[in-house]
Scaffold this active site. Structure first.
Site, PDB file in Angstrom:
ATOM      1  N   LYS A  52      12.506 -26.045  32.557  1.00 27.64           N
ATOM      2  CA  LYS A  52      11.979 -27.254  31.908  1.00 27.64           C
ATOM      3  C   LYS A  52      12.811 -27.588  30.657  1.00 27.64           C
ATOM      4  O   LYS A  52      13.109 -28.755  30.397  1.00 27.64           O
ATOM      5  CB  LYS A  52      10.494 -27.055  31.561  1.00 27.64           C
ATOM      6  CG  LYS A  52       9.614 -26.980  32.810  1.00 27.64           C
ATOM      7  CD  LYS A  52       8.199 -26.503  32.526  1.00 27.64           C
ATOM      8  CE  LYS A  52       7.473 -26.246  33.838  1.00 27.64           C
ATOM      9  NZ  LYS A  52       6.124 -25.671  33.659  1.00 27.64           N
ATOM     10  N   GLN A  96       2.593 -22.968  29.239  1.00 23.51           N
ATOM     11  CA  GLN A  96       2.880 -22.375  30.548  1.00 23.51           C
ATOM     12  C   GLN A  96       1.726 -21.456  30.967  1.00 23.51           C
ATOM     13  O   GLN A  96       1.320 -20.584  30.210  1.00 23.51           O
ATOM     14  CB  GLN A  96       4.205 -21.590  30.484  1.00 23.51           C
ATOM     15  CG  GLN A  96       4.676 -21.056  31.814  1.00 23.51           C
ATOM     16  CD  GLN A  96       5.055 -22.159  32.811  1.00 23.51           C
ATOM     17  OE1 GLN A  96       5.622 -23.190  32.436  1.00 23.51           O
ATOM     18  NE2 GLN A  96       4.711 -21.955  34.074  1.00 23.51           N
ATOM     19  N   ASP A 119       1.361 -32.344  30.942  1.00 20.96           N
ATOM     20  CA  ASP A 119       1.059 -31.636  32.196  1.00 20.96           C
ATOM     21  C   ASP A 119      -0.128 -32.283  32.913  1.00 20.96           C
ATOM     22  O   ASP A 119      -0.393 -31.975  34.079  1.00 20.96           O
ATOM     23  CB  ASP A 119       0.724 -30.158  31.915  1.00 20.96           C
ATOM     24  CG  ASP A 119       1.898 -29.227  32.215  1.00 20.96           C
ATOM     25  OD1 ASP A 119       2.778 -29.621  33.006  1.00 20.96           O
ATOM     26  OD2 ASP A 119       1.918 -28.105  31.683  1.00 20.96           O
TER      27      ASP A 119
END
Ligand code: NDP
Length: 294
Positions: A52, A96, A119
């Site tokens: 990412k 994460q 997200d």
């Protein structure tokens, strides 16, 4: 049978994003900035976050990687999230997953400012997706629909079966695929308590698998001409590979692919699309596309 090439498609999308960022900069705008928070040293999670951060560079974004030891307390992590919320330089924040067991994931995700929740995991964004309001759509489902769209595969009125019901993949994929003017498909969700799983899968025009069980979907479970999107990524020990493992999807690819009209490979399918969709969401955050600047 045609391969849905997520790697190549994702490269194209990142180039499109870079061009838009250069335009933004030329017009006096600021670079999109993603903050990625990771706890601990799990190999797979570190690889995902590194991908990412690299994608941020490819797209001309700034990024901040915040890595904490497993021993960080829930209160300390909440404080770090809040610091990112307050930081006006940061447009998007991701944490994460998974987090260590002593930290409540729901609490951490809820602490992210939903306007920076690129997200799309915050309840505000999840709820908005369900009722068809503008929001960050989580990256994997968004990547699935984008890949289908770029290959001109219509989902409208199709029978879509989603195998798996996690909050980050299965449920939002089902929500997006059924959503009016988005997927517009007829959706069935299957999970570990579902009955007649094989018969349900045999009905699918589009089969999305997200269970994390290598080679679970076999050729006898699908009809001819099905479109398959294999989300599953499982590391399996392989001493012949330099890394010591290889990645397997949920689908028994070699035997299933000949029966499909389209199928994603693992790796190189939905994985790279997930990363490029995160970049698109971060660009949207910087442009205040879904939530106007206060
Ligand atoms: P979870 O473990 O959170 O969820 C798995 C789901 O699969 C659950 O709903 C579970 O059912 C269901 N399931 C498990 N075994 C079976 C079975 N034998 N029959 C029917 N249903 C079953 O996983 P995630 O959704 O987080 O991830 C799924 C896979 O996707 C993993 O391999 C992960 O690595 C990968 N992934 C890939 C991404 C990408 O970018 N390509 C992004 C995120 C994940 P129940 O709810 O009843 O327990």
């Amino acid at each position: 049978m045609q391969i849905l090439d997520g790697k190549q498609t994702s490269e194209t999308i990142k180039q499109e994003i870079l061009a838009e960022v250069e335009q933004l900069m030329a017009n006096g705008g600021k670079r999109p900035h993603l903050a990625a928070i990771i706890v601990g040293h799990d190999g797979a999670s570190e690889t995902y976050v590194a991908n990412k951060v690299k994608a941020c560079r490819d797209c001309g974004f700034d990024s901040t990687l915040l890595q904490f030891e497993d021993s960080i307390s829930e209160a300390e992590l909440l404080n770090e999230v809040k610091k990112c919320n307050r930081n006006e330089e940061i447009d998007g924040i991701i944490v994460q997953l998974p987090l260590p067991h002593h930290i409540n994931e729901h609490k951490i995700i809820e602490a992210i400012d939903y306007k920076k929740d690129v997200d799309g995991f915050h309840p505000e964004n999840v709820g908005r997706l369900y009722i068809g309001m503008p929001c960050y759509i989580s990256a994997t489902p968004k990547g699935i629909l984008e890949l289908l769209t770029r290959y001109h595969i219509s989902t409208k009125g199709k029978k879509c079966v989603v195998l798996g019901r996690s909050n980050i993949v299965g449920k939002p994929t089902a929500a997006l695929m059924m959503q009016k003017d988005m997927g517009d498909a007829t959706v069935t969700i299957l999970h570990s308590h579902s009955q007649n799983l094989k018969e349900e899968c045999l009905q699918a025009d589009i089969l999305v698998t997200a269970i994390g069980q290598p080679h679970f979907v076999t050729a006898d479970m699908i009809k001819d001409g099905v479109v398959i999107l294999d989300i599953g990524i499982t590391r399996v020990a392989d001493s012949t590979r330099s890394k010591g493992y290889r990645l397997l999807g949920d689908v028994d690819f070699d035997n299933v692919a000949p029966k499909c009209s389209y199928i994603t490979p693992v790796p190189g399918g939905v994985g790279p699309m997930t990363v490029s969709m995160l970049m698109l969401n971060t660009l949207a955050a910087a442009k205040h596309t879904y939530y106007p600047k206060e």
